[in-house]
Write an enzyme that holds these catalytic residues in place. Structure first.
Site, PDB file in Angstrom:
ATOM      1  N   GLU A  42       0.746  -1.128  -0.038  1.00  0.00           N
ATOM      2  CA  GLU A  42      -0.100   0.016  -0.042  1.00  0.00           C
ATOM      3  C   GLU A  42       0.950   1.170   0.001  1.00  0.00           C
ATOM      4  O   GLU A  42       0.538   2.443  -0.771  1.00  0.00           O
ATOM      5  CB  GLU A  42      -0.829  -0.177   1.006  1.00  0.00           C
ATOM      6  CG  GLU A  42      -2.319  -1.067   1.111  1.00  0.00           C
ATOM      7  CD  GLU A  42      -2.943  -0.760  -0.132  1.00  0.00           C
ATOM      8  OE1 GLU A  42      -2.911   0.492  -0.589  1.00  0.00           O
ATOM      9  OE2 GLU A  42      -3.717  -1.793  -0.456  1.00  0.00           O
ATOM     10  N   TYR A 125      -5.704   7.128   3.799  1.00  0.00           N
ATOM     11  CA  TYR A 125      -6.144   6.034   2.726  1.00  0.00           C
ATOM     12  C   TYR A 125      -5.290   4.975   3.180  1.00  0.00           C
ATOM     13  O   TYR A 125      -6.032   3.852   3.266  1.00  0.00           O
ATOM     14  CB  TYR A 125      -5.666   6.478   1.300  1.00  0.00           C
ATOM     15  CG  TYR A 125      -5.596   5.145   0.428  1.00  0.00           C
ATOM     16  CD1 TYR A 125      -6.816   4.737  -0.018  1.00  0.00           C
ATOM     17  CD2 TYR A 125      -4.474   4.797   0.074  1.00  0.00           C
ATOM     18  CE1 TYR A 125      -6.746   3.505  -0.527  1.00  0.00           C
ATOM     19  CE2 TYR A 125      -4.374   3.350  -0.766  1.00  0.00           C
ATOM     20  CZ  TYR A 125      -5.600   2.690  -0.895  1.00  0.00           C
ATOM     21  OH  TYR A 125      -5.608   1.639  -1.422  1.00  0.00           O
ATOM     22  N   ASP A 143      -9.392   4.883  -2.959  1.00  0.00           N
ATOM     23  CA  ASP A 143      -8.422   5.394  -3.754  1.00  0.00           C
ATOM     24  C   ASP A 143      -8.668   5.894  -5.268  1.00  0.00           C
ATOM     25  O   ASP A 143     -10.072   6.066  -5.156  1.00  0.00           O
ATOM     26  CB  ASP A 143      -7.339   4.201  -3.991  1.00  0.00           C
ATOM     27  CG  ASP A 143      -8.057   2.841  -5.028  1.00  0.00           C
ATOM     28  OD1 ASP A 143      -9.141   3.026  -5.505  1.00  0.00           O
ATOM     29  OD2 ASP A 143      -7.273   2.146  -5.352  1.00  0.00           O
TER      30      ASP A 143
END
Ligand code: SF4
Length: 363
Positions: A42, A125, A143
């Site tokens: 990520e 996020y 996203d």
């Protein structure tokens, strides 16, 4: 008519079970995700495509298979392995985060979004993605792909980025209670493979019967876009000094700020109002610098035009403050950002064309 929350979510999950993308950081269906791999992927995926990330992810996992091994690595080695992936503050934060987790959390990731957000390099996020994917927490993960899918499903008229606040609410309205990690990844996959930016393949979409964007006849027009501001242009100069043994003069950028901690050639500051007498910024005093051309590079917030100058130096050339000569082998694996690799190529092409004799190839 908008279908029930359960129906939309279940359709999406059923589609995901059949069509999920195989990605190096995803475990096989039914296997538990490794929080370390989820976090690493990520962070790498921030502002970067899955295609670009795949090889870097595999390299990092091979070099540092666990959080503790990454924490023990020198930060220079991490920066070096990251070179070419861009947004280099992520590499520094990655290393700082690994050290903090080992020092203060017993080498384990916290599971809650709010605790994850206290760690270096983990924003809203990334915290939501780790919480959902690694720990099955009911987080709303938004996203770029997800924004597009949701804006189309709801035919949102507010352009991005102003619509950013409407999207989580709309998404929460149909997020199922079960399998939050798979749900988040299903939306990402739908956006990456079916609901693509230019030509969404609505006939293949599991949500097509319930998509307001599709009903408009022009789903590709969502999300609406605000007028783009032009990127400012900055200028600067970079000086490639090659010693008779082939070593190049480099320095290391300050640890924080743009390209922090990365290796570069000496050069001027990069400014919008900068122009003209570049040689005044050259290192090493009186040297016959030659202009090798210009290179262009795009950063998120500005475009850069760099004038590249080259010169040759004798073997006993002095080293300026903060400088370091790196031989060609060192240069290959040094943590040089892409913009400096471009400058290096331009300088070397110029030297090759102008008949510079490389001492390494001399008889
Ligand atoms: S129906 Fe079309 S526009 Fe709507 S979510 Fe599916 S692919 Fe996207």
């Amino acid at each position: 008519m908008v279908k029930s929350k359960t129906e939309r979510g279940e359709k999406l999950l059923a589609w995901y079970d059949r069509h999920r993308r195989e990605l190096p950081w995803r475990p096989a269906p039914g296997q538990k995700p490794d929080p370390y791999a989820v976090w690493l992927s990520e962070v790498m995926l921030q502002q970067t495509t899955t295609k670009a990330v795949a090889a870097y992810f595999q390299k990092f996992m091979a070099q540092w298979p666990s959080l503790s091994e990454l924490a023990e690595a020198p930060v220079e080695a991490v920066m070096q392995a990251w070179a070419g992936l861009g947004y280099y503050s992520r590499a520094r934060n990655l290393h700082a985060c690994a050290r903090k987790l080992v020092a203060e959390h017993g080498g384990r990731f916290p599971e809650r979004e709010e605790d994850l957000r206290r760690l270096p390099g983990i924003g809203q996020y990334t915290a939501a993605a780790i919480a959902a994917i690694a720990f099955e927490r009911p987080s709303i993960v938004v996203d770029g792909n997800v924004k597009r899918v949701v804006a189309r499903l709801g035919a949102l008229e507010t352009p991005l980025p102003a619509a950013k606040k409407d999207i989580p609410a709309l998404l929460a309205s149909f997020a199922p209670n079960a399998r939050p990690g798979d749900f988040a990844q299903a939306l990402m996959d739908l956006g990456a493979t079916i609901c693509t930016p230019r030509r969404p393949a609505c006939v293949l979409c599991p949500l097509s019967g319930d998509c307001a964007g599709r009903r408009t006849g022009a789903p590709e027009d969502f999300p609406r876009k605000a007028a783009k501001k032009a990127r400012p242009l900055r200028r600067g100069a970079v000086f490639y000094l090659r010693r008779a043994d082939g070593a190049a003069l480099t320095r290391t950028r300050p640890p924080s700020g743009l390209l922090g901690g990365m290796v570069e050639f000496f050069g001027s500051a990069w400014r919008e109002d900068e122009a003209g007498d570049w040689i005044a910024h050259a290192p090493c005093g009186e040297i016959p610098w030659r202009f090798a051309g210009e290179i262009d590079h795009i950063f998120t917030h500005f475009a850069l035009k760099l004038s590249v100058f080259v010169a040759e130096a004798p073997l006993d050339a002095a080293t300026p403050d903060g400088g370091r000569w790196r031989n060609p082998t060192d240069m290959k694996c040094a943590a040089l950002p892409s913009v400096m690799r471009k400058a290096e190529r331009a300088a070397q092409d110029f030297l090759a064309l102008s008949g510079f004799t490389d001492a390494r190839n001399s008889p």
